[in-house]
Structure formats: C-alpha cells, structure tokens
Write an enzyme that holds these catalytic residues in place. Structure first.
Site, PDB file in Angstrom:
ATOM      1  CG  ASN A 100      -1.791   1.134   1.380  1.00 54.46           C
ATOM      2  OD1 ASN A 100      -2.008   1.842   0.409  1.00 54.46           O
ATOM      3  ND2 ASN A 100      -2.337   1.334   2.562  1.00 54.46           N
ATOM      4  N   GLY A 101       0.794   2.074  -1.010  1.00 58.21           N
ATOM      5  CA  GLY A 101       1.666   3.252  -1.075  1.00 58.21           C
ATOM      6  C   GLY A 101       2.174   3.450  -2.483  1.00 58.21           C
ATOM      7  CE  LYS A 137     -20.801  13.072   1.454  1.00 57.29           C
ATOM      8  NZ  LYS A 137     -19.934  13.587   2.448  1.00 57.29           N
TER       9      LYS A 137
HETATM   10  C1  F6R Z   1     -16.348  12.743   1.198  1.00 57.29           C
HETATM   11  C2  F6R Z   1     -15.244  12.167   1.907  1.00 57.29           C
HETATM   12  C3  F6R Z   1     -13.895  12.765   1.722  1.00 57.29           C
HETATM   13  C4  F6R Z   1     -13.132  12.751   3.059  1.00 57.29           C
HETATM   14  C5  F6R Z   1     -11.689  13.210   2.844  1.00 57.29           C
HETATM   15  C6  F6R Z   1     -10.918  13.290   4.142  1.00 57.29           C
HETATM   16  O1  F6R Z   1     -17.551  12.125   1.513  1.00 57.29           O
HETATM   17  O2  F6R Z   1     -15.393  11.221   2.614  1.00 57.29           O
HETATM   18  O3  F6R Z   1     -13.970  14.045   1.198  1.00 57.29           O
HETATM   19  O4  F6R Z   1     -13.790  13.590   3.948  1.00 57.29           O
HETATM   20  O5  F6R Z   1     -11.036  12.317   1.982  1.00 57.29           O
HETATM   21  O6  F6R Z   1     -10.867  12.047   4.770  1.00 57.29           O
HETATM   22  P1  F6R Z   1     -10.499  11.896   6.299  1.00 57.29           P
HETATM   23  O7  F6R Z   1     -11.572  12.524   7.089  1.00 57.29           O
HETATM   24  O8  F6R Z   1     -10.389  10.437   6.497  1.00 57.29           O
HETATM   25  O9  F6R Z   1      -9.198  12.610   6.496  1.00 57.29           O
END
Ligand code: F6R
Length: 613
Positions: A100-101, A490
């Site tokens: 992963n990466g 969304k």
């Molecule tokens: C949209 C969504 C993304 C995450 C973004 C940040 O529904 O889920 O925009 O909000 O990728 O992700 P986290 O919160 O995991 O840092």
C-alpha cells in the site's frame, strides 16, 4: 489507499483473508488478490474488479493453507487488471508481497533491476519491492534481513506485508511514512494483520499499530516489533471498544444509508461523558487543554480535506463567535506547502475520519515543525492523526465504511461546538448564563436528528423527481454556507451529477448567469441570522426561472411559498443548525444515487482513505 491483510495460525487462511478484504474494500476496489502457502508453495489468486471476482475465482480454484496475505487495490501505477493486481511474486516464486503506497523512485529501481536481468510481470511500482527483497536475500540473508535491506531503497510512504515459502512460520510487515496504517491483532495461537481495524475486529480486539519506520515479525504466537535499524520496540497493546456489528450492513441496503441512520447513536455517544448539563460545562480531557494554554492561543488553523474540511468551516464560525479566537480553515494539501505562518501561540487542529489522510498528516507534521500546538479530531482509534497530536478529540462514531462520509461529518460539528464552549469558558468570553444555554442546547441534538431521519421518505420522493438532473447549485450563507459545500460534495461523489456550491451572496458576482430551468437551485434557509438574505437570494433565482428546492425550519410558510420542493428541519439554535440541515442533503444524495442504480458505497475513482498525495 489499498487494503492489505495477513493471517498466520492454525485455521484456513483463505476465508479469513477474504472476509478481511471485504471489510477493507472501501479502501480500493480496482482489483483484489491473495497468496496462500499451500504444501510448501505460494499459490496466488488475483483478478481485476471487485472482491466478488476474486471470491468467484477462489471458488473455482480453491486454495488452502495456514499462512496468507491479501490485497484490495486502488490503482496508481498500472491499469486495473489481473496482471497488475497484488500479491506480487518474486522471480524465484518463493517470496510474495502486498503493498500500500507509492514507490516514488520505482522507474529508477525498475531500470536498475532490469539491467540485472530481473523480468517484470506487471506495470506496477509495487513489483520492484519483491525483487529488491529477493536480491537482498541473495547473499544468504533471511526474510527479515531481506525486507529491512530492501526498504532502504524505497522512496515514498509504504505499508507492506511479505511472506516466504522458505520461512513458513512468519509474516513480515513494515510501515514507512503515512501510506495507511498497519495493525496487528492478537488471537489465541493466531495473528492477524490489516491496514485498518474493521478488517480483523471480528477475530480480536487486542491490537498494536506499527509506527513509521517500524517492522514486525509475526508468528502464530508472537509479534516482535523493531525499527528499520533492528532496535527492538515495545508497542502499546490497545483494546478496541468498537462493536464488530457496527462494521456490518445489517438491514440496510448500503453502508451509507445505515451510517446516516446511525447519527442519533453516534451523536448521543459524542455527548456522553463530555457534557455536564447541570453545571453547563464541557470536558475534553484527551485534548490536554490547560487553562494556561487556553489563554495563550492567539489563532487556530483548522486543516483537513473534503468533508472534514467542511466541518472545519462550520467550526470556524462556532469558535470565533463563542470563544472569540480568530480561526482560519486551510485545506491540508494547500497548508502543507504554504510555508504557513504559525508559532507556539497557534493551534493547528486537524480533522480526519480515517486519521490516515496523507495531506492532513503532512499538514500536522509541518505545523509541529513550525512550533505550533497540534490537535486533532479523529475517528480511527490509534491512527496516526491521533498519535501525532498533542491532544485529540475522539469522534464517537464507530467505523465508517461507506466511502461518502456522513456520521463522521456531524460528530466533529458537535466536537467543534463543545471545543468552542470549553475555550470560551477558559478564556472568560462567556457569562455563566450564556454558557449554560449553549451547553443546554446540546441536549436536543439526538432527538432532533432523529426527527430529521424520520422524514427520509419525504426527501426520497423529491430525489425521485430530481434523479435525472444534470446540474445543481447549492446555496447557503453564514454557518450554513459549508453545508452547501457538503451537500454538493455528497451529490457529486455518489451520483456523478455536477453540483456546485456557492456562498449565496456571491451569486450576483457571476454564478447567477447559470440559473435557468435546467439548473435547479437548492437553498439552505433555516431560521438563522442570514435568513432574510437567503430569502432574497431565492427570490432572485426564482425571478430567473430557476427550479428551487428549499431547506427550511418547520412552519416557515414564507420559505414554503417560494419553494418548488421543500425539505423541513426542526427548530434548533442557529449555531447547531448545521448538524440538522446536512441530514436531508445526505439523504437526498443517497436516494438520487440509489435511483440511478449506482454503487453508493463504492463510487467510481474514489477510496475511503486517501493515503497518497
Ligand atoms: C467525502 C469524503 C472525503 C473525506 C476526505 C478526508 O464524503 O469522505 O472528502 O472527507 O477524503 O478524509 P479523512 O476525514 O479520512 O481525512
């Protein structure tokens, strides 16, 4: 992105790997594969497409063994195909890797290996890793030494899991940088490895998390963690309280729908133990916020990506209004390269559901280097964003599996509100009456969120009418302006409908030219201090023939008169209104995508944790 799993023990590894991958599919679903040690040989099954393809393949060509690794891919280098699916086998057929990466220097390494005569069987960057390991083992080194030496050559951030047919009693896992976590779970005579907790929650709650530049040697009875220089490390064993059932869909068609409906519970848990309604006080002990620090803060910078950044935008208004501290909101991918102006009087507050987002983690590191106090609001327990911070608020949402974030949006809204009240209390910006009123308003949240959810069917009916629109414009102002951004995000991410959001006051500076019958406008108009302004914005849109969907507070006849379609939310204090106004927009996007027959939980091109830049 990508999900990796591993198993070593006495049971059949294949079903355990498949069930782990199922729970990690949200991290990538371009291809999937597994490798199992069967009768002293490494057997690989892999295919393009979702995990169901791999499961069908394994049904046709079964494979059994007590040690195995698996992978679900979000493609970066090399198209999604069976050939590019992980695991990748070395030339000897005795070593196999999942990764992963991104190997940033893979072209250079590939050329170097090709000159040495190494044949490549895929177009991925990951394949170089297995060849480097084999090369390092060439001089008589064992697997552990081979992995350690190979990792020295890699640039970029990585999580890897490796297995060798010649050392069937172990799996080696390693982590470099922030490419996503490596979690190791303890069973009885068996051990589990995964990139994220939900993959192995069904089997164990006792887990350790690898830090960057650590590797682990895992046998069925033990795990030894060491740095990449071979120094032994004692890792803290965490006991994970998440309910494994929370990672199941249950009676719902999609995780997203289930997670929308979980918001009553997640917000009840968000308040539990943190709000003293009698005294009108907030407790956030894990934040390590002392009265001195509270006084010392001159500026807060909220940094995050996507939905989490929208939560931060709402938090800006809350903190500025309640605690009177200036707040900036900076997208993490911008902040990290901005040479930001921060010092020891600045708090940099990162928000992240996964706690793994590469840009957010880099922004936290940048802030730390520049001397700022670093906080996080984070969901994934034990994640890097939790561990990197001087203090944190843990979202009480449980695992969020649907790629489109919902319950991990409303929880940080409430966390930010509580933080604002706590800061206001410490800095003396609130009278006791105001503080008690602000705290008291929180009591209403779970019930009112429940009432929004009860209206799902009304929203669904509007979604049915609107399901074929090609564009939408979302408008909001003030504290609900970020809700316009969130509603539009969304819709676009799961229904692939072009949706734009604007601060409504900006309409007259250009975007109003877009408004006609084919550009429905969704206006967020709760009874808040921007209400009158929003009403006149709707009138302007109507005057240009626009079809208007209005989101308004119960009983607002004036808004209803202007609306072609309406979503109702119950009355609440304006500062908490975003917690309610976002809910019909989540439901609306969900049902539109559902009516369009789309894959709601796994929209195209996306993955849940964005661990690449
Ligand atoms: C949209 C969504 C993304 C995450 C973004 C940040 O529904 O889920 O925009 O909000 O990728 O992700 P986290 O919160 O995991 O840092």
């Amino acid at each position: 992105m990508c999900g990796i799993v591993g198993y070593i023990g006495e049971k059949d590894a294949t079903p355990i790997i498949l069930s782990g991958l199922k729970r990690l599919e949200y991290r990538g679903y371009d291809s999937a594969g597994l490798a199992v040690l069967q009768d002293g040989k490494i057997e690989i099954r892999r295919d393009a497409g979702k995990l169901s393809q791999l499961s069908a393949l394994v049904n046709d060509q079964p494979v059994h063994g007590k040690v195995g690794i698996g992978h679900t891919r979000w493609a970066t280098h090399g198209i999604p195909s069976a050939r590019n699916a992980h695991p990748h086998l070395g030339t000897t057929g005795r070593v196999v890797v999942v990764h992963n990466g991104i190997v940033e220097n893979f072209l250079e390494l590939r050329e170097e290996l090709a000159v040495e005569g190494v044949p490549f069987n895929s177009d991925t960057d990951s394949e170089v890793i297995v060849h480097l390991i084999e090369r390092s083992m060439g001089g008589g080194n064992d697997l552990v030494e081979g992995v350690r030496l190979a990792l020295r050559n890699l640039k970029g951030a990585h999580g890897i899991v490796v297995m060798s047919a010649d050392e069937p009693d172990k799996i080696v896992a390693a982590r470099i940088g922030n490419a996503g976590g490596v979690v190791i779970g303890f069973g009885e005579g068996e051990m589990f490895i995964a990139s994220d907790i939900p993959a192995i929650l069904e089997y164990t709650r006792k887990m350790i998390f690898l830090e960057s530049f650590q590797m682990a040697v895992i046998t069925k009875d033990s795990v030894t963690v060491q740095t990449l220089d071979g120094k032994k490390v004692e890792s803290q064993v965490h006991s994970i309280s998440w309910d494994p059932v929370a990672a199941e869909k249950g009676e719902y068609r999609h995780f997203m729908q289930k997670e929308i409906h979980e918001q009553v519970r997640s917000l009840t848990d968000t308040l539990a133990g943190r709000v003293d309604f009698e005294e009108g006080r907030i407790r956030l002990p894990e934040l390590n916020l002392t009265p001195e620090l509270g006084q010392q803060i001159k500026k807060i910078i909220i940094t995050a990506c996507g939905t989490a950044a929208h939560a931060g935008m709402v938090g800006k208004t809350m903190i500025e209004r309640i605690a009177r501290i200036p707040v900036e909101v900076d997208i993490a991918s911008e902040f990290r390269y901005r040479e930001p102006l921060v010092d020891e009087n600045t708090v940099v507050l990162a928000i992240s559901q996964s706690g793994e987002t590469a840009d957010t983690l880099a922004a936290m590191e940048e802030a730390r280097q520049r001397g700022a106090v670093v906080w996080s609001i984070v969901n994934a327990i034990g994640s890097q964003a939790m561990r990197l911070a001087d203090g944190y608020i843990s979202m009480q949402t449980g695992p969020e599996i649907g790629v489109a974030s919902t319950k991990a949006f409303t929880a940080p809204l409430v966390d930010l509100y509580m933080l604002a009240v706590l800061l206001g209390d410490l800095r003396g910006t609130l009278s006791a009456d105001v503080r008690k009123k602000l705290v008291g308003d929180l009591r209403l949240i779970p019930d009112l969120v429940g009432r929004c959810l009860d209206r799902e069917d009304d929203v669904r009916q509007v979604a049915r009418v609107m399901k074929d629109v090609r564009n939408m414009l979302y408008l909001g102002r003030g504290i609900n302006m970020p809700i316009a951004y969130e509603g539009a995000l969304k819709l676009k991410e799961i229904s692939y409908i072009h949706a734009e959001a604007y601060p409504a006051g900006e309409m007259k500076h250009g975007p109003i030219a877009l408004v006609d019958r084919d550009m429905p406008v969704l206006a967020i108009v709760p009874r808040d201090p921007w209400y009158e302004k929003m009403i006149s914005q709707i009138e302007q849109a109507k005057a240009r023939g626009g079809c208007v969907l209005v989101l308004a507070t119960d009983g607002d006849d004036r808004a209803a008169e202007l609306a072609d379609h309406i979503f109702w939310v119950p009355e609440i204090s304006w500062m908490l209104s975003p917690v309610l106004t976002v809910i019909p927009l989540q439901i609306f996007a969900y049902h539109i995508a559902s009516y369009r027959g789309l894959d709601v939980d796994q929209p195209r091109n996306l993955a849940k944790s964005v661990t690449v830049e």
